[in-house]
Design an enzyme around this catalytic site. Sequence first.
Site, PDB file in Angstrom:
ATOM      1  N   LYS A 401       0.994  -1.183   0.305  1.00  0.00           N
ATOM      2  CA  LYS A 401      -0.449  -0.391   0.142  1.00  0.00           C
ATOM      3  C   LYS A 401       1.020   1.483  -0.299  1.00  0.00           C
ATOM      4  O   LYS A 401       0.713   2.390  -0.675  1.00  0.00           O
ATOM      5  CB  LYS A 401      -1.039  -0.234   1.523  1.00  0.00           C
ATOM      6  N   HIS A 405       0.969   4.406  -3.330  1.00  0.00           N
ATOM      7  CA  HIS A 405       1.103   5.410  -3.160  1.00  0.00           C
ATOM      8  C   HIS A 405       1.838   6.761  -3.772  1.00  0.00           C
ATOM      9  O   HIS A 405       1.121   7.652  -2.852  1.00  0.00           O
ATOM     10  CB  HIS A 405      -0.160   5.670  -1.715  1.00  0.00           C
ATOM     11  N   HIS A 417      -3.784   1.433  -9.030  1.00  0.00           N
ATOM     12  CA  HIS A 417      -4.354  -0.112  -8.636  1.00  0.00           C
ATOM     13  C   HIS A 417      -6.034  -0.208  -8.091  1.00  0.00           C
ATOM     14  O   HIS A 417      -6.092   1.065  -8.284  1.00  0.00           O
ATOM     15  CB  HIS A 417      -3.709  -0.313  -7.110  1.00  0.00           C
ATOM     16  N   LYS A 441      -4.686   8.915   9.431  1.00  0.00           N
ATOM     17  CA  LYS A 441      -4.587   8.522   8.335  1.00  0.00           C
ATOM     18  C   LYS A 441      -3.743   9.587   7.412  1.00  0.00           C
ATOM     19  O   LYS A 441      -3.755  10.052   7.861  1.00  0.00           O
ATOM     20  CB  LYS A 441      -5.852   8.836   7.695  1.00  0.00           C
ATOM     21  N   CYS A 453     -14.102   3.707   1.686  1.00  0.00           N
ATOM     22  CA  CYS A 453     -13.300   3.613   0.412  1.00  0.00           C
ATOM     23  C   CYS A 453     -11.806   2.912   1.052  1.00  0.00           C
ATOM     24  O   CYS A 453     -11.515   3.549   1.907  1.00  0.00           O
ATOM     25  CB  CYS A 453     -11.935   4.955   0.161  1.00  0.00           C
ATOM     26  N   SER A 454     -11.656   2.343   0.017  1.00  0.00           N
ATOM     27  CA  SER A 454     -10.438   0.981   0.725  1.00  0.00           C
ATOM     28  C   SER A 454     -10.165   0.031  -0.849  1.00  0.00           C
ATOM     29  O   SER A 454     -10.795   0.482  -2.007  1.00  0.00           O
ATOM     30  CB  SER A 454     -11.283   0.457   1.609  1.00  0.00           C
ATOM     31  N   GLU A 529      -6.654   5.071  -8.812  1.00  0.00           N
ATOM     32  CA  GLU A 529      -7.447   3.723  -8.694  1.00  0.00           C
ATOM     33  C   GLU A 529      -8.337   4.188  -9.934  1.00  0.00           C
ATOM     34  O   GLU A 529      -8.816   4.859 -10.736  1.00  0.00           O
ATOM     35  CB  GLU A 529      -7.835   3.956  -7.113  1.00  0.00           C
TER      36      GLU A 529
END
Length: 640
Positions: A401, A405, A417, A441, A453-454, A529
């Site tokens: 992750k 990002h 992704h 976060k 959102c994930s 994304e």
Amino acid sequence: QSHFKSKNQRPRIPILSYKNQYVILSKPPGMTMHHNTNSRWNRSKSPVLQTTIRKQLSRKPYLVHRLDHRTSGAVLMAFSSEAAAALHGRLRGEGAVKGYVALVRGDLREEFQKRASDAGISDEDVDGNASIVSERRRLFGREGTELIEKEYYGKITVDLPIKIDGVEKEAQTDFYFLASMDYDNNDEDNSSTCEDVNDGNVSYATKSLTLLLCRPHTGRTHQIRRHVQKALQSPIIGDSEHGDSRVNRFWREKIGLDRLGLHCWYLDLPEESSVETETLTSKEAELGERIQCIAPLPPDLSLALQSEELRSLWEEAIRVEPRLTMEPYDERGGTYGRNFRKRRDNYSHGAEIGAPSTIANTDSKPTAKWIGSSMSQDDMMERDTLLIVSDDDLVIGSESKRVGHEFTPLQPRGLLHRAFSVFLFDESTNELLLQKRASTKITFPNVWTNTCCSHPLHGMDVNEVDGPESVRDGSVMGAKAGAVRKLEHELGIPLGELKLEQFKFLTRVHYWAADTITHGVQSPWGEHEIDYILFATVPSKDAITLNPHPDEVDDYRWVSQAELLEMFADKSLLFSPWFRIIANRWMIGTDMKDGVGWWDDLNRTMKTNDFCDYEMIHRFDPPTEHLGGGGDAGPIFTET
């Protein structure tokens, strides 16, 4: 020379894509494709790929094509002779692409510049120097439909017959420039090694290298190796048959490359369109679907290219094609046999190995259960494994992750992704549940956004990886399983209160945004994304339990359309850029074709497919304030 100590050493072969009718794997160097006279009579210690795969998968594989013994990379195998014949025909057909990465002797920069100049092509890099490969022209088009663009800079086509069993056969290969370097050897300790090759032109050739992308249009024996040596006078490093053993020894000692510098990096078979889809059986449909795969560089070749001696070569190459940095992956997660569950080695999500699945019923025994409550934000950035996808949403790898990002000069918009966005509504009041992302976060803290959102992850106990067929039929059970997992983690909605069948998949959106509001104009973080939009409803807000995780959610509220628009107008509130655009463009229907948005007629949205679009991927750039970031990224889309 074999890379394996004995014939009985059976290495694990990474699986890049596994289907009912075929498998794509990443062949290591030093493996024979199939049994021959030497292997049958124990005169060769090299493992046999076909035998290894048969034992690893417990299925008999049939070769669709071949790679040389010392070449690594993507190999397509079928599980029946009929499937092998069909795939072999497609691989030989027009539009099929195999792309190889080759490390060759000599600096070919001037040769490619001359070809580009002769073709009337000119370009300049940021320093005003003549550039061979424009950064605007990548090896993939934006839609991922072609490996090579038609007018790629510096292309050299070699059309030279190759003699096979005494008969000359036509052979054609396209070569594309990635990078080159002239190695200055000032190391006195290696002077004897250099003197060993200082005759004729060998000294200069030893000290210079070029990295090429090669696309053969025919499949003759040693075609790339012969063409690059005969036409360009630049044999592949490590090629003992068509190259120079002294040069090979020099680079073997200098960078540890004890193999052929050739790797089958990309495979693409276009979708067959000659038959009506409705008339196909599931087997025929799978054999006719588009096949696209990247085989990441294996560790031995990757480490050699990233060595200190080749730093300038590698840095130039990855500016042209960042996907060369993709880490190796295994779609089957290191498991064996036909009935598999994904599992990653050294899995460290606070896993409970062998625990029963709590997300959905499965027939297979699960391997690991994700427990987000035991992890910090930093832990999840390191341990969660995203699904890296192409522009047309094909899974091409996995990455942490954190890496996915990061917005840097080498990946200005991070790595594309897969993600999902959940919108949960109260049917009785037509209200939407919003959450305010926690201040802890790392990306986009303190912003209001949709319910959840994930990302679907690789290696979950319940598979979260959706293939093209699940998108076409709208089931996307992987994304839905990920949504249930994260709703429990972020908002504390107990597993079982929201069923998978309560989610409605509407469409996909492709967006990116740098988190400049939190981290400034040079933000090292952002999102890039392909987002699966999931709607869900409950009879009333009292029908579900909400117990937000403090490291995920600072606040939540149920809002009507009018209340949301009032919040949008309040300049003191921050919103995620994707949520604001999705809400204004599709949920509240002023821009919809019939003036009705998804939220305007929730009953119609949930009970019909009127608003479902499973074919198009809608694309949009972020608002101006979210351009930039660590890679100084600008707009890339003509919005759809």
